[in-house]
Enzyme design. Structure first.
Site, PDB file in Angstrom:
ATOM      1  N   GLU A  70      68.000  44.939   1.327  1.00 12.74           N
ATOM      2  CA  GLU A  70      69.355  44.538   1.018  1.00 12.74           C
ATOM      3  C   GLU A  70      70.255  45.773   1.065  1.00 12.74           C
ATOM      4  OE1 GLU A  70      69.662  42.357  -2.590  1.00 12.74           O
ATOM      5  OE2 GLU A  70      68.220  40.825  -1.992  1.00 12.74           O
ATOM      6  N   ASP A  95      66.259  21.421   2.924  1.00 10.21           N
ATOM      7  CA  ASP A  95      66.695  22.124   1.721  1.00 10.21           C
ATOM      8  C   ASP A  95      67.838  23.089   2.009  1.00 10.21           C
ATOM      9  OD1 ASP A  95      66.258  22.531  -1.117  1.00 10.21           O
ATOM     10  OD2 ASP A  95      65.496  24.520  -0.604  1.00 10.21           O
TER      11      ASP A  95
END
Length: 261
Positions: A70, A95
């Site tokens: 990240e 989903d």
């Protein structure tokens, strides 16, 4: 069949169905799946995890720990994170749309018909920390002709007979849950699309829109900002300001009707 063609063939039906059920463009769904899973070859996307989108958390109580990178304070760092574990790619695609409805910060991107606006809106709402995430989605869509999927979804050609139907007139004894089940959507989506303030007060004869469509007016909701509305409608703030003669863009209010082309 190439790896890319195989991957797209496997997820196409679910991605198009996701538009009708959740208002996420199939091109964006496919691009996110491809980018997040390296075209279905990443360890997280393979059996037994089947997580194509890198969605964190758990799915029906199932999760798996994976290292991920990240961007934090401008630096690339590796962290361990908990990701949802699915029984199949189909469950992951299903989903994907549900995830955006579960998280209110994405409300502004639901139903956008412009893939560029939806991709940038997803990034702006905090889906990924990669500063180039939206650009990568857009490039993937354009390079693989995925806007053709959007045209199919928006025209209804890929849906069932019920999915092709764009509106429904409420009958005596109907409720939103029954209508949603009939047309394979959710009560929450019907509430959002039709700007219903009280889901328990629909009435016989009321005409409900079944899928997100662009209208020529937009009613400002509580918590809206002009920038979010512009993203939702796929136009610029400048166009909204000019079209509505807004002297102060910061002073819009709930219930205000904005016009756009």
């Amino acid at each position: 069949m190439s790896k890319v063609a195989f991957f797209l063939n496997e997820i196409k039906e679910g991605a198009i169905a996701g538009w009708h059920k959740y208002g996420i463009l199939p091109s964006v769904t496919a691009a996110q799946a491809a980018l997040e899973s390296a075209w279905g070859t990443s360890q997280l996307s393979l059996a037994p995890n089947h997580n194509l989108f890198g969605i964190k958390g758990s799915y029906q109580g199932q999760s798996v720990q994976f290292p991920t990178w990240e961007v934090i304070n401008g630096q690339n760092v590796t962290v361990n994170a908990t990701f949802r574990k699915y029984p199949s790619w189909s469950a992951s695609v299903e989903d994907h749309g549900s995830f955006f409805h579960e998280n209110s910060r994405y409300s502004g991107i639901i139903g956008l018909t412009d893939f560029v606006a939806q991709a940038r809106g997803i990034k702006a709402a905090g889906y990924a920390t990669d500063p180039l995430y939206a650009d990568k989605l857009i490039a993937t869509i354009e390079a693989n002709g995925l806007t053709n999927w959007d045209r199919l979804a928006l025209s209804g050609q890929a849906g069932t007979i019920e999915e092709k139907q764009t509106s429904y007139t409420v009958q005596l004894g109907d409720n939103l849950s029954l209508i949603a089940k009939k047309f394979q959507t959710t009560a929450e989506a019907l509430v959002r699309i039709n700007h219903i303030s009280n889901p328990n007060l629909i009435y016989p004869g009321q005409v409900l829109q079944l899928s997100p469509t662009k209208n020529k007016t937009y009613t400002v909701q509580s918590g809206d900002a002009l920038s979010l509305i512009a993203l939702k409608l796929g136009i610029s703030m400048e166009q909204l300001i000019q079209k509505n003669n807004l002297a102060n863009p910061d002073l819009i209010y709930a219930g205000q009707v904005l016009h756009y082309d």
